[in-house]
Write a protein that holds these residues in place. Sequence first.
Motif, PDB file in Angstrom:
ATOM      1  N   GLU A 136       0.825  -1.209   0.000  1.00 18.76           N
ATOM      2  CA  GLU A 136       0.000   0.000   0.000  1.00 18.76           C
ATOM      3  C   GLU A 136       0.855   1.253   0.000  1.00 18.76           C
ATOM      4  OE1 GLU A 136      -3.522   2.151   2.678  1.00 18.76           O
ATOM      5  OE2 GLU A 136      -2.855   0.115   3.152  1.00 18.76           O
ATOM      6  N   GLN A 137       1.898   1.265   0.811  1.00 20.65           N
ATOM      7  CA  GLN A 137       2.798   2.418   0.852  1.00 20.65           C
ATOM      8  C   GLN A 137       3.531   2.600  -0.474  1.00 20.65           C
ATOM      9  OE1 GLN A 137       5.033   0.988   4.196  1.00 20.65           O
ATOM     10  NE2 GLN A 137       4.029   2.364   5.662  1.00 20.65           N
ATOM     11  N   ALA A 138       3.929   1.502  -1.089  1.00 25.08           N
ATOM     12  CA  ALA A 138       4.624   1.577  -2.377  1.00 25.08           C
ATOM     13  C   ALA A 138       3.723   2.155  -3.447  1.00 25.08           C
ATOM     14  CB  ALA A 138       5.117   0.190  -2.775  1.00 25.08           C
ATOM     15  N   ARG A 139       2.486   1.684  -3.491  1.00 24.02           N
ATOM     16  CA  ARG A 139       1.535   2.198  -4.489  1.00 24.02           C
ATOM     17  C   ARG A 139       1.295   3.687  -4.281  1.00 24.02           C
ATOM     18  NH1 ARG A 139      -1.685  -1.353  -3.623  1.00 24.02           N
ATOM     19  NH2 ARG A 139      -1.149  -2.750  -5.328  1.00 24.02           N
ATOM     20  N   ASP A 140       1.177   4.098  -3.025  1.00 24.68           N
ATOM     21  CA  ASP A 140       0.914   5.500  -2.716  1.00 24.68           C
ATOM     22  C   ASP A 140       2.113   6.385  -3.021  1.00 24.68           C
ATOM     23  OD1 ASP A 140      -0.871   7.507  -1.571  1.00 24.68           O
ATOM     24  OD2 ASP A 140       0.519   7.576   0.122  1.00 24.68           O
ATOM     25  N   ALA A 141       3.308   5.799  -3.061  1.00 25.39           N
ATOM     26  CA  ALA A 141       4.524   6.582  -3.314  1.00 25.39           C
ATOM     27  C   ALA A 141       4.769   6.844  -4.788  1.00 25.39           C
ATOM     28  CB  ALA A 141       5.728   5.863  -2.720  1.00 25.39           C
ATOM     29  N   ILE A 142       4.007   6.212  -5.674  1.00 28.44           N
ATOM     30  CA  ILE A 142       4.212   6.382  -7.117  1.00 28.44           C
ATOM     31  C   ILE A 142       3.476   7.632  -7.593  1.00 28.44           C
ATOM     32  CG2 ILE A 142       3.834   5.377  -9.396  1.00 28.44           C
ATOM     33  CD1 ILE A 142       4.043   2.604  -8.028  1.00 28.44           C
ATOM     34  N   ALA A 143       4.248   8.649  -7.978  1.00 28.69           N
ATOM     35  CA  ALA A 143       3.646   9.880  -8.487  1.00 28.69           C
ATOM     36  C   ALA A 143       3.105   9.688  -9.891  1.00 28.69           C
ATOM     37  CB  ALA A 143       4.669  11.010  -8.482  1.00 28.69           C
ATOM     38  N   GLY A 144       3.784   8.850 -10.676  1.00 29.52           N
ATOM     39  CA  GLY A 144       3.350   8.628 -12.041  1.00 29.52           C
ATOM     40  C   GLY A 144       4.384   7.865 -12.839  1.00 29.52           C
ATOM     41  N   TYR A 145       4.213   7.948 -14.162  1.00 32.75           N
ATOM     42  CA  TYR A 145       5.021   7.144 -15.074  1.00 32.75           C
ATOM     43  C   TYR A 145       5.483   7.996 -16.251  1.00 32.75           C
ATOM     44  CZ  TYR A 145       2.862   3.301 -12.510  1.00 32.75           C
ATOM     45  OH  TYR A 145       2.439   2.456 -11.514  1.00 32.75           O
ATOM     46  N   THR A 146       6.624   7.611 -16.813  1.00 35.17           N
ATOM     47  CA  THR A 146       7.116   8.226 -18.037  1.00 35.17           C
ATOM     48  C   THR A 146       7.825   7.158 -18.868  1.00 35.17           C
ATOM     49  OG1 THR A 146       8.284  10.166 -18.913  1.00 35.17           O
ATOM     50  CG2 THR A 146       9.305   9.026 -17.043  1.00 35.17           C
ATOM     51  N   VAL A 147       8.535   7.588 -19.915  1.00 35.50           N
ATOM     52  CA  VAL A 147       9.158   6.670 -20.878  1.00 35.50           C
ATOM     53  C   VAL A 147      10.662   6.933 -20.914  1.00 35.50           C
ATOM     54  CG1 VAL A 147       9.126   5.807 -23.257  1.00 35.50           C
ATOM     55  CG2 VAL A 147       7.053   6.844 -22.284  1.00 35.50           C
ATOM     56  N   MET A 148      11.438   5.866 -21.032  1.00 34.06           N
ATOM     57  CA  MET A 148      12.889   5.968 -21.198  1.00 34.06           C
ATOM     58  C   MET A 148      13.332   5.080 -22.346  1.00 34.06           C
ATOM     59  SD  MET A 148      15.972   4.779 -18.563  1.00 34.06           S
ATOM     60  CE  MET A 148      15.876   6.182 -17.453  1.00 34.06           C
ATOM     61  N   ASN A 149      14.389   5.498 -23.029  1.00 34.71           N
ATOM     62  CA  ASN A 149      15.115   4.612 -23.934  1.00 34.71           C
ATOM     63  C   ASN A 149      16.481   4.373 -23.313  1.00 34.71           C
ATOM     64  OD1 ASN A 149      16.201   3.140 -26.015  1.00 34.71           O
ATOM     65  ND2 ASN A 149      15.607   4.578 -27.620  1.00 34.71           N
ATOM     66  N   ASP A 150      16.644   3.177 -22.751  1.00 34.03           N
ATOM     67  CA  ASP A 150      17.890   2.821 -22.058  1.00 34.03           C
ATOM     68  C   ASP A 150      18.935   2.423 -23.096  1.00 34.03           C
ATOM     69  OD1 ASP A 150      19.851   1.959 -20.317  1.00 34.03           O
ATOM     70  OD2 ASP A 150      18.882   0.050 -19.889  1.00 34.03           O
ATOM     71  N   ILE A 151      19.452   3.434 -23.795  1.00 35.31           N
ATOM     72  CA  ILE A 151      20.466   3.188 -24.821  1.00 35.31           C
ATOM     73  C   ILE A 151      21.670   2.492 -24.175  1.00 35.31           C
ATOM     74  CG2 ILE A 151      22.080   4.279 -26.411  1.00 35.31           C
ATOM     75  CD1 ILE A 151      19.219   4.340 -27.421  1.00 35.31           C
ATOM     76  N   THR A 152      22.095   1.395 -24.797  1.00 34.16           N
ATOM     77  CA  THR A 152      23.108   0.534 -24.194  1.00 34.16           C
ATOM     78  C   THR A 152      24.253   0.274 -25.165  1.00 34.16           C
ATOM     79  OG1 THR A 152      21.418  -0.567 -22.864  1.00 34.16           O
ATOM     80  CG2 THR A 152      23.509  -1.708 -23.102  1.00 34.16           C
ATOM     81  N   MET A 153      25.473   0.494 -24.706  1.00 33.12           N
ATOM     82  CA  MET A 153      26.661   0.169 -25.477  1.00 33.12           C
ATOM     83  C   MET A 153      27.007  -1.283 -25.144  1.00 33.12           C
ATOM     84  SD  MET A 153      26.040   3.331 -25.304  1.00 33.12           S
ATOM     85  CE  MET A 153      26.237   4.917 -26.044  1.00 33.12           C
ATOM     86  N   ARG A 154      26.565  -2.215 -25.981  1.00 27.49           N
ATOM     87  CA  ARG A 154      26.643  -3.636 -25.641  1.00 27.49           C
ATOM     88  C   ARG A 154      28.089  -4.126 -25.513  1.00 27.49           C
ATOM     89  NH1 ARG A 154      21.710  -4.906 -23.595  1.00 27.49           N
ATOM     90  NH2 ARG A 154      20.056  -4.627 -25.138  1.00 27.49           N
ATOM     91  N   ASP A 155      28.994  -3.600 -26.326  1.00 26.78           N
ATOM     92  CA  ASP A 155      30.382  -4.045 -26.224  1.00 26.78           C
ATOM     93  C   ASP A 155      30.967  -3.685 -24.859  1.00 26.78           C
ATOM     94  OD1 ASP A 155      30.094  -1.416 -27.057  1.00 26.78           O
ATOM     95  OD2 ASP A 155      31.466  -1.573 -28.750  1.00 26.78           O
ATOM     96  N   TYR A 156      30.640  -2.500 -24.357  1.00 25.71           N
ATOM     97  CA  TYR A 156      31.102  -2.114 -23.026  1.00 25.71           C
ATOM     98  C   TYR A 156      30.331  -2.849 -21.932  1.00 25.71           C
ATOM     99  CZ  TYR A 156      34.451   1.507 -24.246  1.00 25.71           C
ATOM    100  OH  TYR A 156      35.569   2.164 -24.706  1.00 25.71           O
ATOM    101  N   GLN A 157      29.048  -3.091 -22.151  1.00 28.04           N
ATOM    102  CA  GLN A 157      28.248  -3.791 -21.143  1.00 28.04           C
ATOM    103  C   GLN A 157      28.831  -5.161 -20.805  1.00 28.04           C
ATOM    104  OE1 GLN A 157      24.218  -4.671 -22.334  1.00 28.04           O
ATOM    105  NE2 GLN A 157      23.690  -5.610 -20.386  1.00 28.04           N
ATOM    106  N   TYR A 158      29.281  -5.870 -21.843  1.00 31.48           N
ATOM    107  CA  TYR A 158      29.720  -7.246 -21.639  1.00 31.48           C
ATOM    108  C   TYR A 158      31.238  -7.395 -21.507  1.00 31.48           C
ATOM    109  CZ  TYR A 158      24.888  -8.402 -22.523  1.00 31.48           C
ATOM    110  OH  TYR A 158      23.509  -8.480 -22.441  1.00 31.48           O
TER     111      TYR A 158
END
Length: 287
Positions: A136-158
């Motif tokens: 209940e506390q977690a749900r109440d703490a959510i102000a809202g939602y937005t969108v992200m593009n988590d651009i990832t450099m795969r060669d560096y990631q791995y």
Amino acid sequence: MKLTTLRTTSGTVAARVDGDKAVELAGFTDVGDLLRRGDLSAAAGASGAEHDLATADLAPVVSTPGKIVCVGLNYRNHILEMGRELPEYPTLFTKFPEALIGPRDEIQIPPESDKIDWEGELVVVVGKSVRRADAEQARDAIAGYTVMNDITMRDYQYRTPQWFQGKAWESSTPLGPVLVTPDELPADAELVTRLDGEEMQRTRIDDLVFDAVALVQYISTIFTLNPGDIIATGTPGGVGHARKPGRYITAGQTVSVSIDGIGELVNLAVEEKVAGGAAQTPATVGA
């Protein structure tokens, strides 16, 4: 209600979205500042200078979050395409605010990487401080939602078992275009990612293994979540690195991410201009 952050000649300012207009909320530098200092109900009726939303210069909707917590491998179809088992606990990593760009800004393609991938994501924006939240506390703490593009450099990631170095590149991560309060987000909303108009990802956001409430509960067990903090909930199947052969973003291409009820990120990829000449390689970087 929908909120956004505008760049103006006098700096950034939070704004309420009314149809095709953005109404400035004077005194608040971005939506995160509004959440930390204000009451969203007060923003609903505030008046201010108006801007055409279609042509306004939009900053990251939360420009200076205290924390950017990201979740990996959280859509069932993405877990399967990456050849992994469903996780018992969320996989967490972080970004820094310097990674964030606006929903229409250019993605900087660094000369050090040639395996740059898209990851469309639903983002939770925290509106209240919580620690060890119950559901209940977690749900109440959510102000809202937005969108992200988590651009990832795969060669560096791995390069190592830890993903961070592939995920936190400066000026790489679009966020926006608006924050929508939870009542504005359809339960059956779909996330769609396109590269130069070609559909790459399409998944309902209810395919999450750990949903928004579960993530706020889990993360707030580790540390306090505060207003303006953001949680990127993970990406669905369809990433370029999982394709055979792999597909990656190159300079001159446009990548977009949309979620029903929120809106769309549209970002042109451009080559980063490196000051002082050639980029450093592992052989030239000091220990």
